[in-house]
Design a protein around this motif. Structure first.
Motif, PDB file in Angstrom:
ATOM      1  N   GLY A 169     127.518  56.061 -21.762  1.00 46.76           N
ATOM      2  CA  GLY A 169     128.134  54.996 -20.979  1.00 46.76           C
ATOM      3  C   GLY A 169     127.883  55.080 -19.491  1.00 46.76           C
ATOM      4  O   GLY A 169     128.165  54.125 -18.756  1.00 46.76           O
ATOM      5  N   ASP A 170     127.355  56.206 -19.005  1.00 45.22           N
ATOM      6  CA  ASP A 170     127.061  56.337 -17.573  1.00 45.22           C
ATOM      7  C   ASP A 170     125.970  55.352 -17.158  1.00 45.22           C
ATOM      8  O   ASP A 170     124.928  55.245 -17.820  1.00 45.22           O
ATOM      9  CB  ASP A 170     126.599  57.759 -17.237  1.00 45.22           C
ATOM     10  N   ILE A 171     126.203  54.651 -16.073  1.00 45.80           N
ATOM     11  CA  ILE A 171     125.179  53.754 -15.536  1.00 45.80           C
ATOM     12  C   ILE A 171     124.150  54.585 -14.783  1.00 45.80           C
ATOM     13  O   ILE A 171     124.485  55.377 -13.904  1.00 45.80           O
ATOM     14  CB  ILE A 171     125.809  52.696 -14.604  1.00 45.80           C
ATOM     15  N   LEU A 172     122.875  54.390 -15.130  1.00 44.53           N
ATOM     16  CA  LEU A 172     121.783  55.145 -14.512  1.00 44.53           C
ATOM     17  C   LEU A 172     121.061  54.327 -13.446  1.00 44.53           C
ATOM     18  O   LEU A 172     120.460  54.913 -12.532  1.00 44.53           O
ATOM     19  CB  LEU A 172     120.791  55.576 -15.592  1.00 44.53           C
ATOM     20  N   TRP A 173     121.092  53.014 -13.568  1.00 39.12           N
ATOM     21  CA  TRP A 173     120.443  52.142 -12.584  1.00 39.12           C
ATOM     22  C   TRP A 173     120.894  50.717 -12.854  1.00 39.12           C
ATOM     23  O   TRP A 173     121.461  50.427 -13.923  1.00 39.12           O
ATOM     24  CB  TRP A 173     118.917  52.231 -12.683  1.00 39.12           C
ATOM     25  N   SER A 174     120.660  49.850 -11.910  1.00 35.95           N
ATOM     26  CA  SER A 174     121.013  48.441 -12.093  1.00 35.95           C
ATOM     27  C   SER A 174     120.056  47.575 -11.299  1.00 35.95           C
ATOM     28  O   SER A 174     119.441  48.030 -10.323  1.00 35.95           O
ATOM     29  CB  SER A 174     122.466  48.186 -11.654  1.00 35.95           C
ATOM     30  N   TRP A 175     119.906  46.343 -11.740  1.00 36.57           N
ATOM     31  CA  TRP A 175     119.001  45.390 -11.116  1.00 36.57           C
ATOM     32  C   TRP A 175     119.724  44.072 -10.862  1.00 36.57           C
ATOM     33  O   TRP A 175     120.574  43.649 -11.660  1.00 36.57           O
ATOM     34  CB  TRP A 175     117.788  45.100 -11.996  1.00 36.57           C
ATOM     35  N   HIS A 176     119.348  43.414  -9.801  1.00 31.40           N
ATOM     36  CA  HIS A 176     119.814  42.062  -9.516  1.00 31.40           C
ATOM     37  C   HIS A 176     118.773  41.079 -10.059  1.00 31.40           C
ATOM     38  O   HIS A 176     117.595  41.164  -9.704  1.00 31.40           O
ATOM     39  CB  HIS A 176     119.983  41.887  -7.998  1.00 31.40           C
ATOM     40  N   ILE A 177     119.183  40.182 -10.917  1.00 27.75           N
ATOM     41  CA  ILE A 177     118.303  39.133 -11.427  1.00 27.75           C
ATOM     42  C   ILE A 177     118.687  37.836 -10.716  1.00 27.75           C
ATOM     43  O   ILE A 177     119.783  37.300 -10.900  1.00 27.75           O
ATOM     44  CB  ILE A 177     118.443  38.979 -12.960  1.00 27.75           C
TER      45      ILE A 177
ATOM     46  N   GLU B 299     120.893  30.002 -17.045  1.00 29.16           N
ATOM     47  CA  GLU B 299     120.388  28.871 -16.282  1.00 29.16           C
ATOM     48  C   GLU B 299     120.004  29.291 -14.869  1.00 29.16           C
ATOM     49  O   GLU B 299     120.556  30.247 -14.311  1.00 29.16           O
ATOM     50  CB  GLU B 299     121.456  27.773 -16.191  1.00 29.16           C
ATOM     51  N   ASN B 300     119.064  28.573 -14.290  1.00 28.34           N
ATOM     52  CA  ASN B 300     118.763  28.758 -12.870  1.00 28.34           C
ATOM     53  C   ASN B 300     119.994  28.411 -12.036  1.00 28.34           C
ATOM     54  O   ASN B 300     120.934  27.759 -12.509  1.00 28.34           O
ATOM     55  CB  ASN B 300     117.600  27.865 -12.458  1.00 28.34           C
ATOM     56  N   GLY B 301     119.955  28.832 -10.773  1.00 27.93           N
ATOM     57  CA  GLY B 301     121.089  28.582  -9.890  1.00 27.93           C
ATOM     58  C   GLY B 301     122.205  29.577 -10.112  1.00 27.93           C
ATOM     59  O   GLY B 301     123.386  29.285  -9.875  1.00 27.93           O
ATOM     60  N   ASN B 302     121.844  30.788 -10.554  1.00 29.85           N
ATOM     61  CA  ASN B 302     122.841  31.817 -10.821  1.00 29.85           C
ATOM     62  C   ASN B 302     122.295  33.184 -10.419  1.00 29.85           C
ATOM     63  O   ASN B 302     121.103  33.340 -10.115  1.00 29.85           O
ATOM     64  CB  ASN B 302     123.225  31.839 -12.302  1.00 29.85           C
ATOM     65  N   ASN B 303     123.176  34.167 -10.434  1.00 32.80           N
ATOM     66  CA  ASN B 303     122.816  35.560 -10.217  1.00 32.80           C
ATOM     67  C   ASN B 303     123.433  36.408 -11.313  1.00 32.80           C
ATOM     68  O   ASN B 303     124.484  36.051 -11.878  1.00 32.80           O
ATOM     69  CB  ASN B 303     123.319  36.050  -8.861  1.00 32.80           C
ATOM     70  N   ALA B 304     122.789  37.505 -11.595  1.00 33.48           N
ATOM     71  CA  ALA B 304     123.332  38.459 -12.565  1.00 33.48           C
ATOM     72  C   ALA B 304     122.923  39.866 -12.142  1.00 33.48           C
ATOM     73  O   ALA B 304     121.884  40.055 -11.499  1.00 33.48           O
ATOM     74  CB  ALA B 304     122.833  38.147 -13.973  1.00 33.48           C
ATOM     75  N   VAL B 305     123.739  40.826 -12.488  1.00 29.14           N
ATOM     76  CA  VAL B 305     123.400  42.238 -12.311  1.00 29.14           C
ATOM     77  C   VAL B 305     123.402  42.871 -13.688  1.00 29.14           C
ATOM     78  O   VAL B 305     124.386  42.760 -14.434  1.00 29.14           O
ATOM     79  CB  VAL B 305     124.395  42.952 -11.380  1.00 29.14           C
ATOM     80  N   ILE B 306     122.276  43.484 -14.039  1.00 29.44           N
ATOM     81  CA  ILE B 306     122.158  44.154 -15.332  1.00 29.44           C
ATOM     82  C   ILE B 306     122.110  45.659 -15.098  1.00 29.44           C
ATOM     83  O   ILE B 306     121.594  46.128 -14.081  1.00 29.44           O
ATOM     84  CB  ILE B 306     120.920  43.681 -16.115  1.00 29.44           C
ATOM     85  N   ALA B 307     122.667  46.417 -16.039  1.00 30.42           N
ATOM     86  CA  ALA B 307     122.814  47.859 -15.848  1.00 30.42           C
ATOM     87  C   ALA B 307     122.199  48.633 -17.007  1.00 30.42           C
ATOM     88  O   ALA B 307     122.384  48.280 -18.177  1.00 30.42           O
ATOM     89  CB  ALA B 307     124.290  48.238 -15.707  1.00 30.42           C
ATOM     90  N   LEU B 308     121.453  49.692 -16.656  1.00 26.42           N
ATOM     91  CA  LEU B 308     120.878  50.612 -17.634  1.00 26.42           C
ATOM     92  C   LEU B 308     121.845  51.773 -17.817  1.00 26.42           C
ATOM     93  O   LEU B 308     122.183  52.463 -16.852  1.00 26.42           O
ATOM     94  CB  LEU B 308     119.530  51.127 -17.134  1.00 26.42           C
ATOM     95  N   SER B 309     122.291  51.999 -19.047  1.00 24.82           N
ATOM     96  CA  SER B 309     123.285  53.034 -19.317  1.00 24.82           C
ATOM     97  C   SER B 309     122.796  53.990 -20.390  1.00 24.82           C
ATOM     98  O   SER B 309     122.030  53.616 -21.283  1.00 24.82           O
ATOM     99  CB  SER B 309     124.611  52.402 -19.779  1.00 24.82           C
ATOM    100  N   ALA B 310     123.247  55.245 -20.312  1.00 21.43           N
ATOM    101  CA  ALA B 310     122.955  56.242 -21.340  1.00 21.43           C
ATOM    102  C   ALA B 310     123.793  55.944 -22.575  1.00 21.43           C
ATOM    103  O   ALA B 310     124.933  55.477 -22.470  1.00 21.43           O
ATOM    104  CB  ALA B 310     123.243  57.639 -20.826  1.00 21.43           C
ATOM    105  N   THR B 311     123.238  56.233 -23.739  1.00 25.34           N
ATOM    106  CA  THR B 311     123.965  55.987 -24.989  1.00 25.34           C
ATOM    107  C   THR B 311     124.351  57.263 -25.725  1.00 25.34           C
ATOM    108  O   THR B 311     124.944  57.201 -26.797  1.00 25.34           O
ATOM    109  CB  THR B 311     123.116  55.112 -25.934  1.00 25.34           C
ATOM    110  N   GLU B 312     123.983  58.417 -25.141  1.00 29.18           N
ATOM    111  CA  GLU B 312     124.374  59.692 -25.735  1.00 29.18           C
ATOM    112  C   GLU B 312     124.779  60.646 -24.619  1.00 29.18           C
ATOM    113  O   GLU B 312     124.355  60.502 -23.477  1.00 29.18           O
ATOM    114  CB  GLU B 312     123.223  60.309 -26.548  1.00 29.18           C
ATOM    115  N   ASP B 313     125.575  61.639 -24.976  1.00 31.97           N
ATOM    116  CA  ASP B 313     125.975  62.656 -24.011  1.00 31.97           C
ATOM    117  C   ASP B 313     124.844  63.643 -23.766  1.00 31.97           C
ATOM    118  O   ASP B 313     124.191  64.106 -24.713  1.00 31.97           O
ATOM    119  CB  ASP B 313     127.202  63.425 -24.510  1.00 31.97           C
ATOM    120  N   GLY B 314     124.596  63.940 -22.512  1.00 31.45           N
ATOM    121  CA  GLY B 314     123.663  64.993 -22.131  1.00 31.45           C
ATOM    122  C   GLY B 314     124.382  66.015 -21.273  1.00 31.45           C
ATOM    123  O   GLY B 314     125.610  65.983 -21.136  1.00 31.45           O
TER     124      GLY B 314
END
Length: 823
Positions: free
Chosen positions: A535-543, A514-529
């Motif tokens: 599981g390592d977070i590579l970046w994140s965004w504020h929505i 719903e509007n009237g909220n904030n969220a932070v979403i995270a881009l994570s790796a799904t394999e070991d390199g």
């Protein structure tokens, strides 16, 4: 259109000396001494001139792992001696050597005419290390028939061969050759000095993109992804002039090396290519990279029809003069650039190698080739570097509208915050992952620790080895998560590369968002390199989920965009400033002080440490109690404990991979190693927390710390009548409004706009303590970051009930509010 040029700044061809002798140690004062048993022996000291040292894989450029000694008498192989565990540091005594008259001229350096009476001792170093076997040369002694099977002529044509590319790049020792012709006295220990010639060339390549510009003058973000070396023979040629045919008619007379027929004979299976990952030798930062490689001789000829370096790297010209570029050794540079508008392109450049003379296409053994190339752009019509391929990776213009003009327009520009009106979302919403690459490009350059973060990130993104999930949100009801997936090919116009979809994430909003909220979403790796793990977070965004739609040249929905008349605001070229804090969840126009705590806290927005893109929640009830937020399972999200950084280490990577961790220094100071470029006031700052097209007020276009949007609040420097008087704590341009009775957290300051269009409200949202991360002063003080700096501090608008500091400064580890401006 600006002309792209590529310059080969320096190409130095160095032929190593062949006759460098090493002084004898004290126990070798005489060149010959009698043996008690009357046999003949050699006391051998080896030497090899050094290559110039550069960063490279582990290679023993002057090391000896094994040595084959070959004694030729009257043109036939008399005796073979095999030695292991040698070094240049200690002389070696070899017994059982047959007597040998003085031989012919050294075939490696002088004129040699075979006459069948060659009396020569030859040395092959590290052949067993490269092939796994001793040289297959049969001596008289081994044959047992009184006659050497291998002749000297056959020896000169001996060409050991690497089994594969892997063998070439992993051996760790360089094959070398040497010769001795001064004869051996029977019954004596003969002291001799042998200079060894390396059978591999050394390629030392540097590419510099410091001044990379596009045709319109823009200097995009550039990353060198890799450098590879192509057409490398596996066959090692004995470096004897006897094997080098005469110069072709009309060639470069008198210039060595001379060759008529290229050698080794080109065969696709006998030539390999390898890159920096094979060699593990590419180093540097995003503006400059170096690559070091070793390769066998590849003599392709010298041609007087190639008269300059532009022709040398022009495939059409090479085909015209030589007939074919087949077998020519060349370097391939792979780079990616990202424009300010988010367009990402991969560009490949081919650079042919050879000697100092433009027509010399030879790579000679025992020579070091130093090549520095400056790349200034991507003009595909330039012939200085052939085979320029521009490959589109991401171009926002290709995004299909799908009936959602408003959202697609916002999503086309890379940013760290996206304003989304979910109630007006009739189409799909895509965000470009090019922002992630820009961020890690900055981090890799900032850390300069030798790790290829961007290379590994590319593997994760291109391979789709990622997930995009909700990290925290202000909603806790069902289906209130935001996730991201890789789009399918259908959303990209067919004229573009299908691989572009890998550089977008399609956001999917749960039905309960719903509007009237904030969220932070995270881009994570799904394999070991090698660097990033599962599981390592590579970046994140504020929505930012809001119906507020701030526009500069058009209709603003559910709010206003203000313009102040302060000297700094007009001189700083700011065109507008939002009427609310970044992350505020209030809906509708703001006419002044809000009357209830419940409504007032909706204008607090979020709080940020200076230079960080990721937010922390402010108060949820008007006190120093943080707003409760939730994880993807709708459970209360617990922020990690603050982390002290008392040594001012570079925590930029840590902050990106741990976006909810608060970093601080005991006693005050910056949360990371000082970097004034994290925020500059540009809407292109890679770590800016603002939505696309917006920025923080600051030093953009060279304006100093005192020229942010609030310089002059209360100091009498405003042109409007209402704001012309000197500052007064109660009556003046920036009035304090105390909290209303029984409504905590409603206090703040009210700025009266000079054009009688209304007022701008600044809530006293408090701050996060720079040493504890705890909320403080909610309802009493307000702080609003600018992108300016003052020494080690950040500059901000700061106020309380009794004072205003339009250009105050404080520790960058504090968490303060942000008010977005538009240039």
């Amino acid at each position: 259109m600006n002309k792209f040029t590529t310059r080969i700044k320096q190409m130095v061809f160095l032929t190593m000396a062949v006759c460098l002798a090493v002084s004898c140690t004290e126990d070798m004062e005489t060149s010959r001494s009698a043996l008690n048993n009357g046999s003949t022996a050699l006391r051998i000291s080896f030497a090899a001139p050094d290559y110039t040292q550069v960063n490279t894989r582990s290679v023993m450029e002057s090391g000896i792992k094994d040595m084959t000694v070959l004694v030729f008498k009257e043109g036939r192989l008399k005796k073979t001696i095999q030695l292991e565990g040698l070094s240049f540091a200690q002389a070696v005594t070899v017994e059982g050597i047959p007597s040998l008259p003085k031989g012919t001229t050294d075939p490696f350096t002088g004129t040699f005419v075979e006459n069948g009476n060659e009396n020569i001792i030859c040395f092959l170093a590290n052949v067993k290390a490269m092939t796994g076997n001793w040289p297959a040369l049969i001596s008289e002694e081994e044959a047992g028939n009184g006659q050497g099977v291998t002749t000297y002529t056959e020896f000169l044509n001996y060409k050991p061969t690497y089994e594969s590319k892997d063998a070439l790049v992993s051996t760790g020792y360089i094959p070398m050759y040497g010769v001795y012709t001064d004869g051996i006295v029977d019954g004596m220990t003969n002291q001799i000095n042998v200079s060894l010639t390396r059978a591999l060339a050394k390629i030392n390549f540097t590419v510099n993109t410091d001044n990379f510009r596009l045709a319109d003058g823009e200097m995009p973000s550039v990353v060198v992804n890799g450098i590879s070396l192509h057409n490398v023979p596996l066959e090692v040629t004995l470096p004897s002039k006897k094997n080098r045919p005469a110069l072709p008619v009309g060639g470069l007379n008198g210039i060595w090396p001379d060759v008529q027929q290229p050698y080794p004979t080109y065969a696709e299976k006998g030539f390999v290519s390898f890159d920096a990952n094979d060699e593990k030798s590419m180093s540097g930062n995003t503006d400059m990279a170096t690559f070091v490689a070793y390769m066998p001789e590849n003599a392709r000829g010298s041609y007087d029809g190639i008269t300059n370096y532009k022709d040398k790297s022009n495939a059409a010209k090479l085909a015209e003069v030589i007939g074919s570029a087949e077998g020519l050794t060349y370097l391939l540079v792979d780079l990616t650039y990202t424009t300010n508008s988010g367009i990402m392109r991969k560009v490949e450049y081919t650079i042919y190698l050879g000697g100092n003379n433009a027509g010399d296409m030879n790579i000679r053994a025992n020579a070091q080739y130093n090549v520095t190339t400056y790349i200034y752009g991507d003009n595909t019509e330039d012939g200085a570097v052939t085979n320029i391929k521009v490959i589109p990776l991401f171009d926002p213009s290709i995004v299909k509208n799908e009936g959602n003009e408003k959202l697609v327009d916002i999503a086309q520009t890379p940013a760290n915050c996206y304003m989304v009106d979910v109630e007006d979302n009739e189409g799909d919403f895509y965000i470009p992952l090019s922002q992630v690459r820009k961020g890690w490009t900055y981090i890799e350059k900032s850390l300069n620790d030798g790790k290829a973060y961007v290379d590994e990130l590319d593997k994760v993104i291109r391979g789709g080895k990622w997930e995009l999930v909700t990290l925290w949100k202000t909603m806790n009801h069902e289906n209130s998560n935001i996730v991201g997936t890789m789009p399918d090919d259908s959303w990209i116009s067919p004229d573009n590369a299908p691989g572009m979809k890998n550089y977008f994430a399609k956001l999917i909003f749960g039905e309960g968002v719903e509007n009237g909220n904030n969220a932070v979403i995270a881009l994570s790796a799904t394999e070991d390199g090698e660097i990033f793990k599962n599981g390592d977070i590579l970046w994140s965004w504020h929505i930012w989920l809001t119906d507020y739609k701030p526009a500069i040249n058009g209709i603003v929905e559910n709010g206003e965009v203000h313009k102040y008349e302060g000297i700094s605001f007009t001189s700083g070229n700011y065109r507008g400033i939002m009427d609310r804090n970044l992350g505020a969840v209030y809906s509708g126009k703001i006419t002044g002080q809000l009357q209830t705590t419940e409504e007032a806290v909706k204008l607090y927005g979020l709080q940020y440490q200076w230079g960080r893109k990721d937010p922390f929640p402010a108060s949820g009830d008007g006190t120093n109690t943080m707003l409760t937020v939730y994880d993807a399972n709708n459970e209360t999200y617990s922020f990690p404990s603050p982390v002290a950084n008392d040594n001012f280490e570079n925590k930029l990577k840590d902050a990106v991979m741990n976006p909810t961790t608060f970093y601080f220094k005991n006693g005050g100071g910056d949360w990371t190693k000082q970097d004034n470029n994290l925020w500059t006031g540009s809407d292109l700052d890679v770590f800016s927390p603002t939505p696309a097209g917006w920025s923080l007020p600051g030093t953009v276009s060279g304006y100093g710390a005192l020229t942010n949007a609030w310089a002059g609040f209360g100091d009498g420097n405003f042109s409007g009548v209402k704001n012309a008087g000197s500052y007064d704590s109660e009556i003046g341009p920036f009035d304090w409004k105390a909290a209303l009775p029984d409504q905590v957290g409603t206090a703040g300051r009210l700025y009266e706009l000079t054009d009688d269009s209304g007022t701008a409200w600044y809530p006293a949202a408090g701050s996060r303590n720079s040493g504890t991360a705890v909320l403080q002063s909610t309802g009493n003080n307000g702080g609003y970051w600018s992108a300016s700096t003052s020494g080690g501090n950040g500059v901000l608008l700061y106020f309380s009930n009794s004072s205003v500091y339009p250009v105050g400064n404080n520790s960058r580890a504090y968490g303060f509010s942000v008010r977005c401006v538009h240039k």
